[in-house]
Design a protein around this motif. Sequence first.
Motif, PDB file in Angstrom:
ATOM      1  N   LEU A 100      82.475 -84.450 104.913  1.00  0.00           N
ATOM      2  CA  LEU A 100      83.307 -83.555 104.104  1.00  0.00           C
ATOM      3  C   LEU A 100      82.445 -82.513 103.386  1.00  0.00           C
ATOM      4  N   GLN A 101      81.263 -82.950 102.981  1.00  0.00           N
ATOM      5  CA  GLN A 101      80.368 -82.032 102.275  1.00  0.00           C
ATOM      6  C   GLN A 101      79.844 -80.947 103.216  1.00  0.00           C
ATOM      7  N   LYS A 102      79.541 -81.337 104.461  1.00  0.00           N
ATOM      8  CA  LYS A 102      78.969 -80.387 105.426  1.00  0.00           C
ATOM      9  C   LYS A 102      80.058 -79.558 106.123  1.00  0.00           C
ATOM     10  N   ALA A 103      81.309 -80.065 106.112  1.00  0.00           N
ATOM     11  CA  ALA A 103      82.368 -79.464 106.929  1.00  0.00           C
ATOM     12  C   ALA A 103      82.524 -77.944 106.781  1.00  0.00           C
ATOM     13  N   PRO A 104      82.505 -77.412 105.544  1.00  0.00           N
ATOM     14  CA  PRO A 104      82.719 -75.967 105.425  1.00  0.00           C
ATOM     15  C   PRO A 104      81.692 -75.142 106.205  1.00  0.00           C
ATOM     16  N   ALA A 105      80.524 -75.708 106.467  1.00  0.00           N
ATOM     17  CA  ALA A 105      79.481 -74.961 107.178  1.00  0.00           C
ATOM     18  C   ALA A 105      79.504 -75.240 108.683  1.00  0.00           C
ATOM     19  N   ILE A 106      80.462 -76.037 109.137  1.00  0.00           N
ATOM     20  CA  ILE A 106      80.531 -76.399 110.552  1.00  0.00           C
ATOM     21  C   ILE A 106      81.812 -75.802 111.131  1.00  0.00           C
ATOM     22  N   PRO A 107      81.739 -75.124 112.305  1.00  0.00           N
ATOM     23  CA  PRO A 107      82.986 -74.644 112.909  1.00  0.00           C
ATOM     24  C   PRO A 107      83.918 -75.819 113.174  1.00  0.00           C
ATOM     25  N   ARG A 108      85.215 -75.579 113.071  1.00  0.00           N
ATOM     26  CA  ARG A 108      86.193 -76.654 113.166  1.00  0.00           C
ATOM     27  C   ARG A 108      86.008 -77.518 114.419  1.00  0.00           C
ATOM     28  N   ASN A 109      85.695 -76.879 115.549  1.00  0.00           N
ATOM     29  CA  ASN A 109      85.574 -77.665 116.783  1.00  0.00           C
ATOM     30  C   ASN A 109      84.290 -78.495 116.836  1.00  0.00           C
ATOM     31  N   GLY A 110      83.412 -78.318 115.843  1.00  0.00           N
ATOM     32  CA  GLY A 110      82.190 -79.108 115.816  1.00  0.00           C
ATOM     33  C   GLY A 110      82.239 -80.250 114.821  1.00  0.00           C
ATOM     34  N   ARG A 111      83.275 -80.272 113.965  1.00  0.00           N
ATOM     35  CA  ARG A 111      83.293 -81.249 112.867  1.00  0.00           C
ATOM     36  C   ARG A 111      83.458 -82.684 113.335  1.00  0.00           C
ATOM     37  N   LEU A 112      84.401 -82.904 114.261  1.00  0.00           N
ATOM     38  CA  LEU A 112      84.602 -84.270 114.748  1.00  0.00           C
ATOM     39  C   LEU A 112      83.367 -84.766 115.507  1.00  0.00           C
ATOM     40  N   PRO A 113      82.795 -83.953 116.418  1.00  0.00           N
ATOM     41  CA  PRO A 113      81.554 -84.390 117.069  1.00  0.00           C
ATOM     42  C   PRO A 113      80.429 -84.672 116.073  1.00  0.00           C
ATOM     43  N   PHE A 114      80.304 -83.826 115.041  1.00  0.00           N
ATOM     44  CA  PHE A 114      79.279 -84.038 114.019  1.00  0.00           C
ATOM     45  C   PHE A 114      79.474 -85.402 113.348  1.00  0.00           C
ATOM     46  N   PHE A 115      80.739 -85.677 112.992  1.00  0.00           N
ATOM     47  CA  PHE A 115      81.056 -86.945 112.328  1.00  0.00           C
ATOM     48  C   PHE A 115      80.748 -88.138 113.229  1.00  0.00           C
ATOM     49  N   VAL A 116      81.169 -88.041 114.505  1.00  0.00           N
ATOM     50  CA  VAL A 116      80.955 -89.159 115.424  1.00  0.00           C
ATOM     51  C   VAL A 116      79.452 -89.394 115.622  1.00  0.00           C
ATOM     52  N   GLY A 117      78.691 -88.291 115.725  1.00  0.00           N
ATOM     53  CA  GLY A 117      77.241 -88.417 115.882  1.00  0.00           C
ATOM     54  C   GLY A 117      76.602 -89.069 114.669  1.00  0.00           C
ATOM     55  N   PHE A 118      77.023 -88.628 113.480  1.00  0.00           N
ATOM     56  CA  PHE A 118      76.421 -89.143 112.244  1.00  0.00           C
ATOM     57  C   PHE A 118      76.832 -90.597 112.001  1.00  0.00           C
TER      58      PHE A 118
END
Lengths: 247, 115
Positions: free
Chosen positions: A131-149
């Motif tokens: 949630l903290q990083k989300a504003p700096a991540i394009p919407r289509n990258g947020r779920l992959p970012f979360f799953v990776g983390f």
Amino acid sequence: MSTQDSPDSHGVYDWSWFTKGAAQLFSLPALILVSAFIGFGGLAREAGISLWQLIFMVPSIWALPSHLILVAGIAAGVPLLAIIPAVALAAVRMLPMTMAFIPEVRMPRSKTWHLLLISNMIAITAWMHTLQKAPAIPRNGRLPFFVGFAGILMVATTCAAALVHQLAASFPGYVMAALYFLTPIYFATSSWNTSRVPAEKLALVLGFCMGPLFFMVVPQANILFAGVIGGFAAFGFHKFANRRGSD
Amino acid sequence: MYFDSFDTALWPYVFILLGASLPTAIWRWIGVVLVGNIDDGSQWLVLVRCVSTALVAAVIAQLIFEPSGALASFPFYLRISAALIGFAAFLAMGRRLFIGILFGELALLGGYAMM
């Protein structure tokens, strides 16, 4: 980043963010969570949990308060039917957490069963950090970012807990205490930074004060009471402040 | 039924799943279903964020007021003052997580050393 608004990107995840999420293994929140699970590995060993049971329970439950209740229950010989409501009560927070999280990461055509699947990776640390990083991540990258983390966190914490369990490492008491202490400080400072509206900061303060107060009245459900009452009070403040502001 | 009720290798895993995995995951699944049709800018989501933040705050308080393990052997006043010092330092010095943790830990271990 320019793909963010192009029409063909809707519904298609940008999985290059998966590795960027996984690379967050080398971040302060990941370090803190791994430290917390170092403590948990020692606790589980003392409770008589076997290595494979520990390796199984870390990712399959994936919520530290639930882990702690289960292990404390097993150690005390609490029956299954008494452990279930205790865990369920402590885990109610997953409901509003998930509801606050999904709108931030979903795409217009995200499939519900995909979201159900990834929701199992929601726990405070990965939730907060995403949630903290989300504003700096394009919407289509947020779920992959979360799953990776969250995925790398699951692997790292399971390994850390298993390692401590095997080594039977007996750190001095003050080291373990310092490790445990990382978690509340991280949760507090990180939620403060993640909040979008002032009411969330108020909710943080109210929840913190009400938790121990309700512990004296309803020790089994104090977190639930503090969360719901504190949260509604903060929301009431939000409505009130907005109405005044719009006059 | 208890953790050691059945002498089979499988039972402890079933116990873990039924006792903790399922009662935790069910809330996430309900959350996904409930949020399905809510508009992203809805006021409902502000309420949901307030409640989830307050719940997390109550968990934070629990970890400080009623800790498990080694932290429980530290006196209460030391735990709460170290937490407040860490949070005050975080607020005073640019809201960096690292600062909050550094000062909180220094206060906790410093206080312990002086005991």
